[in-house]
Design a protein around this motif. Structure first.
Motif: not given
Length: 117
Positions: A26-33, A95-114
């Motif tokens: 997606g809009s990944i050009f400004s992904v930071s952490a 999974c987590y990612a944030d963007k330096w230009d909008t200060a937005g952050y995003y999450w993945g759907q999650g994966t189970q670890v047992t």
């Protein structure tokens, strides 16, 4: 918008290893952490490891020396190598990612670890 798709979770015995992957699109050009959080049943979501675009990383004390986070900027993918797994590592890993230009952050759907004892 950034979409995050995780893979690599599963069931493993204590002492074993797993590798999680998370691909961003997606809009990944400004992904930071980018990084990983986890949430066990009845507990709050907690930081596991985070890596910045420059490569610096930090870890939760509980995983230091056992987990390693890495990032392939060309593939827009972050990895979490988990070694010496313990039953207390059992959780849904997000999974987590944030963007330096909008200060937005995003999450993945999650994966189970047992981790079984």
């Amino acid at each position: 918008q950034v979409q995050l798709v995780e893979s690599g979770g599963g069931l493993v015995q204590a002492g074993g290893s797993l590798r999680l992957s998370c691909a961003a699109s997606g809009s990944i050009f400004s992904v930071s952490a980018m990084g990983w959080y986890r949430q066990a049943p009845g507990k709050q979501r907690e930081l596991v490891a985070l890596i910045r675009s420059g490569g610096s990383a930090n870890y939760a004390d509980s995983v230091k020396g056992r987990f390693t986070i890495s990032r392939d900027n060309a593939k827009n993918t972050v990895y979490l190598q988990m070694n010496s797994l313990k039953p207390e590592d059992t959780a849904v890993y997000y999974c987590y990612a944030d963007k330096w230009d909008t200060a937005g952050y995003y999450w993945g759907q999650g994966t189970q670890v047992t981790v079984s004892s």
